[in-house]
Each structure stands twice: as C-alpha cells, then as structure tokens.
Design a protein around this motif. Structure first.
Motif, PDB file in Angstrom:
ATOM      1  N   SER A 221      60.013  55.622   3.228  1.00  0.00           N
ATOM      2  CA  SER A 221      60.442  55.159   1.823  1.00  0.00           C
ATOM      3  C   SER A 221      59.727  56.198   0.708  1.00  0.00           C
ATOM      4  CB  SER A 221      59.964  53.852   1.588  1.00  0.00           C
ATOM      5  OG  SER A 221      60.710  53.100   2.122  1.00  0.00           O
ATOM      6  N   LEU A 222      58.469  56.652   0.963  1.00  0.00           N
ATOM      7  CA  LEU A 222      57.856  57.640   0.214  1.00  0.00           C
ATOM      8  C   LEU A 222      58.503  58.883   0.314  1.00  0.00           C
ATOM      9  CD1 LEU A 222      53.952  56.583   0.808  1.00  0.00           C
ATOM     10  CD2 LEU A 222      55.275  56.553  -1.190  1.00  0.00           C
TER      11      LEU A 222
ATOM     12  N   VAL B  60      46.741  57.715   1.011  1.00  0.00           N
ATOM     13  CA  VAL B  60      46.773  56.807   2.096  1.00  0.00           C
ATOM     14  C   VAL B  60      47.699  55.617   1.419  1.00  0.00           C
ATOM     15  CG1 VAL B  60      45.689  55.193   3.470  1.00  0.00           C
ATOM     16  CG2 VAL B  60      44.577  57.601   3.200  1.00  0.00           C
ATOM     17  N   ALA B  61      48.768  55.118   2.074  1.00  0.00           N
ATOM     18  CA  ALA B  61      49.859  54.429   1.550  1.00  0.00           C
ATOM     19  C   ALA B  61      49.344  53.156   2.675  1.00  0.00           C
ATOM     20  CB  ALA B  61      51.116  54.741   1.887  1.00  0.00           C
ATOM     21  N   ARG B  62      48.310  52.476   2.064  1.00  0.00           N
ATOM     22  CA  ARG B  62      47.652  51.296   3.111  1.00  0.00           C
ATOM     23  C   ARG B  62      48.362  49.989   2.721  1.00  0.00           C
ATOM     24  NH1 ARG B  62      44.661  47.430   0.997  1.00  0.00           N
ATOM     25  NH2 ARG B  62      43.568  47.886  -1.198  1.00  0.00           N
TER      26      ARG B  62
ATOM     27  N   GLU C  36      48.923  52.474  -3.889  1.00  0.00           N
ATOM     28  CA  GLU C  36      49.261  50.905  -3.944  1.00  0.00           C
ATOM     29  C   GLU C  36      50.759  50.823  -4.112  1.00  0.00           C
ATOM     30  OE1 GLU C  36      47.260  48.665  -3.178  1.00  0.00           O
ATOM     31  OE2 GLU C  36      45.157  49.602  -3.079  1.00  0.00           O
ATOM     32  N   PRO C  37      51.423  50.162  -3.659  1.00  0.00           N
ATOM     33  CA  PRO C  37      52.687  49.621  -3.932  1.00  0.00           C
ATOM     34  C   PRO C  37      52.755  48.439  -5.128  1.00  0.00           C
ATOM     35  CG  PRO C  37      52.273  48.420  -1.988  1.00  0.00           C
ATOM     36  CD  PRO C  37      51.071  49.314  -2.280  1.00  0.00           C
ATOM     37  N   ALA C  38      53.925  48.349  -5.675  1.00  0.00           N
ATOM     38  CA  ALA C  38      53.997  47.412  -6.714  1.00  0.00           C
ATOM     39  C   ALA C  38      54.524  46.025  -6.400  1.00  0.00           C
ATOM     40  CB  ALA C  38      55.127  47.865  -8.010  1.00  0.00           C
ATOM     41  N   ARG C  39      55.278  46.086  -5.246  1.00  0.00           N
ATOM     42  CA  ARG C  39      55.809  44.723  -4.703  1.00  0.00           C
ATOM     43  C   ARG C  39      55.520  44.337  -3.211  1.00  0.00           C
ATOM     44  NH1 ARG C  39      58.715  47.146  -8.583  1.00  0.00           N
ATOM     45  NH2 ARG C  39      59.791  45.634  -9.969  1.00  0.00           N
ATOM     46  N   GLY C  40      54.161  44.618  -2.860  1.00  0.00           N
ATOM     47  CA  GLY C  40      53.830  44.468  -1.698  1.00  0.00           C
ATOM     48  C   GLY C  40      54.038  45.475  -0.316  1.00  0.00           C
ATOM     49  N   ASP C  41      55.127  46.198  -0.459  1.00  0.00           N
ATOM     50  CA  ASP C  41      54.925  47.423   0.310  1.00  0.00           C
ATOM     51  C   ASP C  41      55.935  48.447  -0.367  1.00  0.00           C
ATOM     52  OD1 ASP C  41      58.065  47.388   1.688  1.00  0.00           O
ATOM     53  OD2 ASP C  41      57.154  45.435   1.948  1.00  0.00           O
ATOM     54  N   PHE C  42      56.200  49.655   0.069  1.00  0.00           N
ATOM     55  CA  PHE C  42      56.939  50.797  -0.593  1.00  0.00           C
ATOM     56  C   PHE C  42      58.276  50.585  -0.289  1.00  0.00           C
ATOM     57  CE2 PHE C  42      52.477  52.660  -0.740  1.00  0.00           C
ATOM     58  CZ  PHE C  42      52.574  53.030  -2.240  1.00  0.00           C
TER      59      PHE C  42
ATOM     60  N   VAL D  13      63.735  49.790  -2.593  1.00  0.00           N
ATOM     61  CA  VAL D  13      64.904  48.823  -2.681  1.00  0.00           C
ATOM     62  C   VAL D  13      65.255  48.179  -4.011  1.00  0.00           C
ATOM     63  CG1 VAL D  13      66.227  46.637  -1.734  1.00  0.00           C
ATOM     64  CG2 VAL D  13      65.129  48.541  -0.286  1.00  0.00           C
ATOM     65  N   THR D  14      64.191  47.719  -4.488  1.00  0.00           N
ATOM     66  CA  THR D  14      64.214  47.015  -5.904  1.00  0.00           C
ATOM     67  C   THR D  14      64.487  47.868  -6.961  1.00  0.00           C
ATOM     68  OG1 THR D  14      62.816  45.150  -4.781  1.00  0.00           O
ATOM     69  CG2 THR D  14      63.090  45.246  -7.165  1.00  0.00           C
ATOM     70  N   THR D  15      63.667  48.986  -7.045  1.00  0.00           N
ATOM     71  CA  THR D  15      63.701  49.820  -8.382  1.00  0.00           C
ATOM     72  C   THR D  15      64.399  51.186  -8.083  1.00  0.00           C
ATOM     73  OG1 THR D  15      61.584  51.088  -7.589  1.00  0.00           O
ATOM     74  CG2 THR D  15      61.320  48.722  -8.727  1.00  0.00           C
ATOM     75  N   GLY D  16      64.571  51.721  -7.042  1.00  0.00           N
ATOM     76  CA  GLY D  16      65.258  53.009  -6.935  1.00  0.00           C
ATOM     77  C   GLY D  16      64.300  54.044  -7.087  1.00  0.00           C
ATOM     78  N   ARG D  17      64.776  55.237  -6.544  1.00  0.00           N
ATOM     79  CA  ARG D  17      63.775  56.346  -6.231  1.00  0.00           C
ATOM     80  C   ARG D  17      63.228  56.735  -7.621  1.00  0.00           C
ATOM     81  NH1 ARG D  17      66.974  60.809  -2.553  1.00  0.00           N
ATOM     82  NH2 ARG D  17      67.785  59.408  -0.880  1.00  0.00           N
ATOM     83  N   GLU D  18      63.799  56.811  -8.736  1.00  0.00           N
ATOM     84  CA  GLU D  18      63.170  57.621  -9.884  1.00  0.00           C
ATOM     85  C   GLU D  18      62.240  56.574 -10.450  1.00  0.00           C
ATOM     86  OE1 GLU D  18      66.564  57.307  -9.105  1.00  0.00           O
ATOM     87  OE2 GLU D  18      66.891  59.545  -9.068  1.00  0.00           O
ATOM     88  N   ARG D  19      62.248  55.202 -10.571  1.00  0.00           N
ATOM     89  CA  ARG D  19      61.508  54.177 -10.954  1.00  0.00           C
ATOM     90  C   ARG D  19      60.320  54.148 -10.086  1.00  0.00           C
ATOM     91  NH1 ARG D  19      63.932  48.974 -12.999  1.00  0.00           N
ATOM     92  NH2 ARG D  19      61.985  48.638 -13.794  1.00  0.00           N
TER      93      ARG D  19
END
Length: 344
Positions: A246-247, A279-281, A309-315, A320-326
């Motif tokens: 995802s990243l 680090v994407a923990r 840090e992800p905004a919605r629990g995981d990246f 999926v929710t916001t798309g690449r650009e956002r």
C-alpha cells in the motif's frame, strides 16, 4: 548444476524469435526484443522478450518482462500461457515438440528429490520453485481488490495454484487441505531465500481462504524480510506485506521490506547503506515495542528512525478508502522534508 527444464529453456532461447513467432504471433520484433501485449498473445507493447544477449540470468535470450504487471519469466512460461497448460509436464512436452526432441530426452523441471525437512529454508525454496508469476492469477485479483495495482518491483511475490494447508483444530475435520496462495519469499540481504510466507485464497471470493489461519510463514525469518526494491540510504519497513504494498502505491521509488510480525520487524538487519528508516508499525503495543527496539538498535549506527502512522488503522485501509493522492497528502507531514518529493 543445470536442470533438464533449464536446459530446455536455454535451447528455446537459442531460437527465441522463432518461439515468439509461433506462440506470440501478434507481436513483432523491435531491435533486440519481441514486443507484444502479454503472455496470452494480446496485441500491444507491454511485454518484451529478449532475443539476443548473454546466458547470465536476466540478460539471457528468451527472458521476458511485462512492464504493466511486473511479471517475468522464460519461454517455458510463454508456452504454458499460450497453450493454456495447467500441468508443467504438458509444457515440457510442447517445448520438446517445438525443438524436435524425443519425449524421453528430459525429465520434469522439478523431479521429486529427497523431501526437505518441514519449516527449513530448503523446504521454503522447494515451495518457491513450484510457483509462477502473479499475472492473471487469483493472487493478482486479491491485491487489486485492495487497490494494490502497481506491482512493478515485486519479484519476491508469486502464486501457487494448489498450496498445501495443514488444518488446525479450529478448522475441523472437513477442512480443505489445499488452496491457491499468494507466496512471498523471505530473503536475506544477498537475496537468498530463507523462508516463505503464504496467504491462502478463496477462488470464489478472491479474498482470504475461509480457514482459521489464512496466513502462515515458515523458514528462518529472524533478521530477514520480504523485500521490494534494492536496499539504499532511505527505506521503509513494516510488519505486513499488504502494508508495504500500500505504501509502495504512493511512494514507488522507496525500497521497502516487510518483517511479517512485530517481533521480526524489531529484529530486521540494517543494510550497510541505510541512513534513514521509515517504520510503518501497527497501532498496537507490539507495534510500539518494535519501533522502540529499532530506535535502540539504530541509534549507535547513526541510522534515523521515523515512525509512520495510518489514519484508519492500517495503510491498506487508508489506500482503499481515500485513494493514492489523498493518502500521499496525509503522509507528507510525516516524511522528512528532504524526502517528500518521493511521495505522489
């Protein structure tokens, strides 16, 4: 030592253009390459087959890459896709017919040698040898459903159509013992396969298989990981494969590595050129402990550690929710100023 199938692939490569004219007839020669749409002989220029070169790995005649999917392979893969084979023996027989060789000349690509001890790197390498590229598989569809569509540098991800699953007590006595699977190779810094991670998939839903433990790893994992790209001064590390993929959709130029668990993330070996590690923990106590461990280990080496840090629990949920650009915009403030140009 060359295997019989490798010798077959080499012989096909010696006459690569003739193979392409037979099995990829909708393509055409351009310089030292045969250009076509894909392994199924579609019209286009995404897939290119090397027609000349040296017998040293990727420069070997007959090697091909699909720029749109990241898939790659040899002319045996081309023959298998063109003829719709599901059994590798059929592909070998077809290759022998093309080369005018008698049927008994070669044995299968992976003759059954002595069985490796379960859970060892040798067993992991044996499983990896039975996989094929992601293109046109359930594994590819599984990732695309999660908005993971850019798979340009995923040579350590492949597909197994019938991967053994050992049912647990929670699965019950009627559980299936084989499912299609997304296979990830766990490698050391030199690219040696030390382990394997399996994600079993349900063909009916293109989601994880309905089993108690749809993800399992085996082999010598400590210090190693599933790698995307070549190690460098800047890298990203995290626990899950889908987190890293995802990243990669928003920062495709950064090398990445998945440790597969919080404990293994904290124990990752630092490549020699590394100077800054993102680090994407996961947002849990184990993830916090992994980040703390990495900072303690990195500090004496002069390696900077920056948490993401992800905004919605995981990246993947973010993607999926916001798309690449956002998602890239949300990450921008977490990246070092000098690295923000690497984000979309």
């Amino acid at each position: 030592m060359s295997t019989p199938a490798a010798e077959l692939a080499r012989r096909l490569g010696d006459d690569a253009e003739a193979v392409c004219r037979r099995y990829l007839s909708n393509g055409r020669r351009e310089g030292h390459y045969w250009m076509v749409g894909d392994v199924h002989n579609s019209r286009g220029r995404s897939l290119y087959v090397r027609l000349s070169g040296q017998a040293d790995g990727l420069r070997q005649p007959g090697k091909w890459t699909d720029a749109s999917s990241g898939a790659h392979g040899d002319l045996l893969d081309i023959i298998a896709a063109s003829c719709g084979h599901t059994n590798f023996r059929d592909t070998l027989d077809e290759a022998r017919r093309f080369l005018s060789l008698p049927p008994e000349t070669f044995a299968p690509r992976n003759p059954a040698p002595r069985k490796s001890k379960p859970g060892t790197p040798e067993a992991a390498r044996r499983l990896w040898a039975a996989t094929r590229p992601l293109a046109d598989t359930i594994a590819r569809d599984y990732l695309m459903r999660r908005a993971i569509t850019d798979l340009r540098d995923v040579c350590w991800l492949r597909f197994h159509p019938h991967c053994f699953y050992r049912p647990s007590d929670e699965d019950g006595p009627l559980a299936r013992k084989a499912w299609p699977a997304l296979i990830a190779a766990v490698t050391d810094e030199r690219g040696r396969i030390m382990g394997i991670h399996r994600t079993w998939l349900d063909p009916a839903t293109c989601d994880k298989a309905p089993v108690a433990y749809p993800r399992r790893a085996m082999g010598h994992l400590l210090g190693h990981g599933v790698r995307f790209g070549q190690a460098g001064p800047l890298m990203v590390a995290g626990e899950g494969i889908e987190t890293m993929l995802s990243l990669m959709q928003v920062s495709p130029l950064l090398p990445m590595v998945a440790g597969l668990s919080a404990a293994h993330l904290g124990a990752l070996c630092f490549p020699a050129p590394l100077r800054r590690l993102y680090v994407a923990r996961d947002d849990d106590p184990a993830g916090a402990a992994a980040l703390s461990t990495l900072r303690e280990r990195a500090s004496p080496l002069g390696i900077e550690i920056i948490g993401l840090e992800p905004a919605r629990g995981d990246f993947n949920a973010d993607l999926v929710t916001t798309g690449r650009e956002r998602m890239a915009a949300a990450l921008r403030s977490q990246f070092h100023t000098a690295d923000r140009h690497l984000l979309l």
